[in-house]
Design a protein around this motif. Structure first.
Motif, mmCIF file in Angstrom:
data_model
loop_
_atom_site.group_PDB
_atom_site.id
_atom_site.type_symbol
_atom_site.label_atom_id
_atom_site.label_comp_id
_atom_site.label_asym_id
_atom_site.label_seq_id
_atom_site.Cartn_x
_atom_site.Cartn_y
_atom_site.Cartn_z
ATOM 1 N N GLN A 36 0.712 -1.109 0.188
ATOM 2 C CA GLN A 36 -0.124 0.252 -0.164
ATOM 3 C C GLN A 36 0.906 1.453 -0.128
ATOM 4 N N GLN A 37 1.783 1.300 0.823
ATOM 5 C CA GLN A 37 2.758 2.357 0.780
ATOM 6 C C GLN A 37 3.409 2.571 -0.620
ATOM 7 N N GLY A 38 3.719 1.537 -1.310
ATOM 8 C CA GLY A 38 4.281 1.658 -2.527
ATOM 9 C C GLY A 38 3.184 2.346 -3.410
ATOM 10 N N TYR A 39 1.917 2.011 -3.382
ATOM 11 C CA TYR A 39 0.729 2.559 -4.302
ATOM 12 C C TYR A 39 0.833 3.975 -3.852
ATOM 13 N N ASN A 40 0.812 4.425 -2.467
ATOM 14 C CA ASN A 40 0.482 5.645 -2.196
ATOM 15 C C ASN A 40 1.774 6.551 -2.814
ATOM 16 N N LEU A 41 2.677 6.010 -2.860
ATOM 17 C CA LEU A 41 4.174 6.930 -2.996
ATOM 18 C C LEU A 41 4.217 7.365 -4.875
ATOM 19 N N LEU A 42 3.479 6.192 -5.320
ATOM 20 C CA LEU A 42 3.317 6.720 -6.758
ATOM 21 C C LEU A 42 2.216 7.346 -7.274
ATOM 22 N N GLN A 43 1.289 7.670 -6.396
ATOM 23 C CA GLN A 43 0.484 8.751 -6.628
ATOM 24 C C GLN A 43 0.797 10.233 -6.449
ATOM 25 N N ARG A 44 1.966 10.147 -5.866
ATOM 26 C CA ARG A 44 2.525 11.740 -5.556
ATOM 27 C C ARG A 44 3.023 12.270 -6.539
ATOM 28 N N ASP A 46 5.319 14.796 -6.873
ATOM 29 C CA ASP A 46 6.486 15.067 -6.641
ATOM 30 C C ASP A 46 7.461 13.720 -6.834
ATOM 31 N N VAL A 47 6.886 12.474 -6.360
ATOM 32 C CA VAL A 47 7.605 11.349 -6.318
ATOM 33 C C VAL A 47 7.565 10.816 -7.906
ATOM 34 N N LYS A 48 6.514 11.148 -8.822
ATOM 35 C CA LYS A 48 6.715 10.725 -9.920
ATOM 36 C C LYS A 48 7.598 11.454 -10.900
ATOM 37 N N ALA A 49 7.588 12.779 -10.319
ATOM 38 C CA ALA A 49 8.604 13.687 -11.233
ATOM 39 C C ALA A 49 9.914 12.899 -11.116
ATOM 40 N N GLU A 50 10.434 12.838 -9.734
ATOM 41 C CA GLU A 50 11.689 12.464 -9.087
ATOM 42 C C GLU A 50 11.906 11.153 -9.885
ATOM 43 N N VAL A 51 11.024 10.378 -9.913
ATOM 44 C CA VAL A 51 11.179 8.851 -10.932
ATOM 45 C C VAL A 51 11.617 9.496 -12.223
ATOM 46 N N GLN A 52 10.789 10.206 -12.897
ATOM 47 C CA GLN A 52 11.099 10.398 -14.341
ATOM 48 C C GLN A 52 12.448 11.083 -14.639
ATOM 49 N N ARG A 53 12.812 12.051 -13.427
ATOM 50 C CA ARG A 53 14.124 12.611 -13.651
ATOM 51 C C ARG A 53 15.426 11.558 -13.685
ATOM 52 N N LEU A 54 15.161 10.491 -12.575
ATOM 53 C CA LEU A 54 16.439 9.682 -12.419
ATOM 54 C C LEU A 54 16.179 8.845 -13.527
ATOM 55 N N MET A 55 15.076 8.454 -14.292
ATOM 56 C CA MET A 55 15.249 7.412 -15.468
ATOM 57 C C MET A 55 15.694 8.413 -16.792
ATOM 58 N N THR A 56 15.436 9.518 -16.719
ATOM 59 C CA THR A 56 15.980 10.353 -17.882
ATOM 60 C C THR A 56 17.552 10.548 -17.629
ATOM 61 N N GLU A 57 17.924 10.637 -16.305
ATOM 62 C CA GLU A 57 19.374 10.807 -15.970
ATOM 63 C C GLU A 57 20.146 9.610 -16.527
ATOM 64 N N ARG A 58 19.284 8.393 -16.140
ATOM 65 C CA ARG A 58 19.988 6.967 -16.197
ATOM 66 C C ARG A 58 20.090 6.751 -17.734
ATOM 67 N N CYS A 199 -1.295 -6.344 -5.404
ATOM 68 C CA CYS A 199 -1.907 -6.194 -6.793
ATOM 69 C C CYS A 199 -2.286 -4.557 -7.178
ATOM 70 N N ASN A 200 -2.809 -4.119 -6.060
ATOM 71 C CA ASN A 200 -3.023 -2.586 -6.119
ATOM 72 C C ASN A 200 -1.697 -1.756 -6.647
ATOM 73 N N ALA A 201 -0.802 -1.934 -6.105
ATOM 74 C CA ALA A 201 0.497 -1.192 -6.286
ATOM 75 C C ALA A 201 1.236 -1.678 -7.672
ATOM 76 N N ARG A 202 1.074 -2.798 -8.091
ATOM 77 C CA ARG A 202 1.550 -3.151 -9.370
ATOM 78 C C ARG A 202 0.597 -2.494 -10.306
ATOM 79 N N TYR A 203 -0.571 -2.589 -10.312
ATOM 80 C CA TYR A 203 -1.689 -2.031 -11.299
ATOM 81 C C TYR A 203 -1.361 -0.463 -11.232
ATOM 82 N N ALA A 204 -1.128 0.211 -10.287
ATOM 83 C CA ALA A 204 -0.565 1.502 -10.329
ATOM 84 C C ALA A 204 0.503 1.848 -10.957
ATOM 85 N N GLU A 205 1.553 0.897 -11.055
ATOM 86 C CA GLU A 205 2.706 1.145 -11.659
ATOM 87 C C GLU A 205 2.411 0.801 -13.199
#
Length: 231
Positions: A36-44, A46-58, A199-205
């Motif tokens: 559930q925590q993973g699902y909640n984090l991916l709804q934020r 600021d978290v989505k923006a940081e994930v995208q930044r890190l993926m672009t950087e990589r 399942c909810n967290a994976r669906y969110a991903e």
């Protein structure tokens, strides 16, 4: 407001394998509520923006394209059997060995359904959990009633933990049958009942990555329609 150290750690861990639950645990959150925590984090945002930044950087740092990754994976899959880790020339498996391992798996499923064993405390000894979660989500996504109630395909590389995948999708999108995909059936019901947070967290991903989308549904339906011919 900047991300907390744990949130930043989650982002860094998430881009490793895109598994929110595992990333949450590795970032230091409670394992009990990781799904559930993973699902909640991916709804934020600021978290989505940081994930995208890190993926672009990589991507910029490694200069590796998706096509290059696919080609490398294809090369690995074409490797000779003798190059597979754990394989030894002349290795044989007797029918007795296979039978015992197959019976162990299916007896466990039956015991869980009948309440003899507790799925929640034993599933990690029997399942490749991610493959079962993905299979359940796929069946729900395309309305695969035949897979839920009848046709199933399981595989194992070590005889201990088993993976699941879809098989014989002749009733995909509920073609030829009325009603909806009903939860609570057999092994799939156990997965949904006990791993709902995961399942909810994976669906969110998958939603956030655009893998599960209206376009995907349309493309799948269109491809299926093109395979149907008039008798």
């Amino acid at each position: 407001m900047p991300l907390t150290p744990k949130q930043a750690a989650f982002c860094a861990e998430y881009i490793i394998d895109l598994d929110a639950t595992k990333a949450t645990i590795r970032a230091g959150y409670s394992e009990r509520t990781a799904g559930q925590q993973g699902y909640n984090l991916l709804q934020r945002e600021d978290v989505k923006a940081e994930v995208q930044r890190l993926m672009t950087e990589r991507a910029e740092r490694t200069k590796v394209t998706a096509d290059e990754v696919i080609n490398e994976l294809a090369a690995i899959m074409r490797a000779k059997v003798s190059e597979i880790v754990g394989y030894e020339p002349g290795m044989t498996v007797t029918d007795g060995d296979v039978s015992v391992k197959v019976e162990r798996f299916f007896n466990w499923i039956a015991d869980c359904i009948n309440g003899v064993q507790d799925f929640a405390t034993t599933y990690q000894d029997y399942l490749d959990v991610n493959s079962f979660i993905d299979t359940v989500l796929f069946m729900e996504f395309v309305g695969d009633l035949d897979g839920r109630h009848n046709n199933r395909l399981f595989a194992t590389h070590d005889g201990t933990r088993w993976s699941a995948t879809v098989y014989d999708l002749d009733r995909t999108f509920q073609t030829g049958i009325s009603g909806s995909a009903t939860p609570g059936f057999g092994i799939w019901g156990l997965v949904l009942a006990n791993l709902r947070d995961e399942c909810n967290a994976r669906y969110a991903e998958l939603r956030n990555n655009g893998i599960l989308s209206l376009k995907t549904i349309f493309d799948l339906a269109t491809a299926l329609d093109r395979k149907i011919v008039d008798d």
